[in-house]
Each structure stands twice: as C-alpha cells, then as structure tokens.
Design a protein around this motif. Structure first.
Motif, short mmCIF file in Angstrom:
data_model
loop_
_atom_site.label_atom_id
_atom_site.label_comp_id
_atom_site.label_asym_id
_atom_site.label_seq_id
_atom_site.Cartn_x
_atom_site.Cartn_y
_atom_site.Cartn_z
N PHE A 77 0.80 -1.22 0.00
CA PHE A 77 0.00 0.00 0.00
C PHE A 77 0.83 1.27 0.00
O PHE A 77 0.31 2.34 -0.30
CB PHE A 77 -0.95 0.00 1.21
N THR A 78 2.11 1.16 0.35
CA THR A 78 2.97 2.35 0.42
C THR A 78 4.31 2.05 -0.25
O THR A 78 4.68 0.89 -0.47
CB THR A 78 3.26 2.74 1.89
N ARG A 118 10.28 -3.01 0.92
CA ARG A 118 10.58 -4.20 1.73
C ARG A 118 10.22 -5.50 1.01
O ARG A 118 10.89 -6.50 1.17
CB ARG A 118 9.82 -4.13 3.05
N LEU A 119 9.17 -5.49 0.22
CA LEU A 119 8.65 -6.73 -0.34
C LEU A 119 9.07 -7.04 -1.77
O LEU A 119 8.95 -8.17 -2.20
CB LEU A 119 7.11 -6.73 -0.29
#
Length: 172
Positions: free
Chosen positions: A32-33, A39-40
């Motif tokens: 969402f950000t 990070r992913l």
C-alpha cells in the motif's frame, strides 16, 4: 447513469499485447505504500515510483508519477502543471476516474478514464530507466514496461504525458 466496470489486470495485459508493448508481471503480497513496496519487492530491476492522484482548486485532476524517493513540493508542481493549489484527490474520485483504489494508483489506470478527465505528468528522469515498474490496476502484482512502451500506451489511450523535470524541483 450506468457505471462501466473498470478493466481487470488481464484486460490491461490484452490491451498492451494489442499495442505490441512488451511487459512482464510478477505477483507478490499486496503493498500500500512505497516503504512496503521497498521491503517486499526483492530485486525487481528498474525504476520504482510513487503515483500521486491530485486535483487543483478548479477540480482538474492529475496523475503524477515520479521516482519513489522524490519529495514532492505541491506548490512547485502546481506551477509546472499550470494550475493553482494542488491537493490529493478523494478515494471516490480516484475510483470513478481511474477505477483503482488507494494503494493501487498507477498510470495503467488511464485505461479506465474513458472521459479523459485526468491529465498525466511523468518525471522526466523515468526516461533514463529500463524497465519502469507499476501496479497493473491492483497492488498484489508489479508490471514492468519500458519508458517508450508506457508513453505509447498513454498516447494510445488518449492521454499523452506531460514530462516534468523534477530534478529542477530538488534544487529550486
């Protein structure tokens, strides 16, 4: 008035194929950000972006796409777009015009702007990256495309982009 359903990612991919624009997509957990995406995403090469859905005080809407680490000065951006006082557009307006939800904002959403209500402004620095990475209308996938491919898509959808030199903002 009957609301037309927004395109699905599969319909978007078919449209890119019709336009002979190369693209590839990977799936991942929803993000969402920009920070979650960092990070992913692992090691997806190319440019990663932030997408801002904005409106000016007269209600003119803009989709602004810039490199993910840009700190955007809305007053400066207003002057570049030739409008007054930009603010963020509502989730309802985003859904109505681009057919996406917050967290899934993408230049591919232009495929749903049948009324051509939203202008598109792109960070000129994106031209130096290959590939560019965007959500394909949903935030659990990332689609990679070239800068010329993105430009061709936007033009084919009746939304030629305005290229903005965000590097000038950084030093202004």
């Amino acid at each position: 008035m009957h609301r037309i359903e927004p395109h699905t990612p599969e319909q978007l991919f078919r449209r890119l194929d019709e336009l002979t624009i190369a693209h590839s997509t990977i799936e991942h957990p929803p993000v969402f950000t920009v920070d979650e995406a960092k990070r992913l995403r692992g090691t997806i090469p190319g440019a990663h972006v932030k997408n801002l859905f904005l409106r000016d005080k007269k209600g003119v809407m803009w989709l602004v796409v810039c490199l993910e680490d840009r700190q955007v000065d809305l007053a400066w951006l207003s002057s570049q777009l030739g409008c007054k006082r930009l603010s963020f557009g509502s989730a309802e307006r985003l859904w109505r015009t681009l057919g996406v939800e917050p967290g899934s904002v993408t230049p591919f959403g232009i495929i749903n702007d049948r009324g051509r209500e939203v202008g598109v402004a792109l960070d000129r620095a994106l031209l130096t990256y290959d590939p560019l990475n965007f959500h394909p209308l949903v935030n659990d996938k990332t689609t990679s495309i070239s800068a010329p491919g993105l430009t061709a898509f936007l033009e084919a959808e009746g939304h030629p982009p305005l290229w903005v030199d965000f590097d000038r903002m950084q030093t202004a």
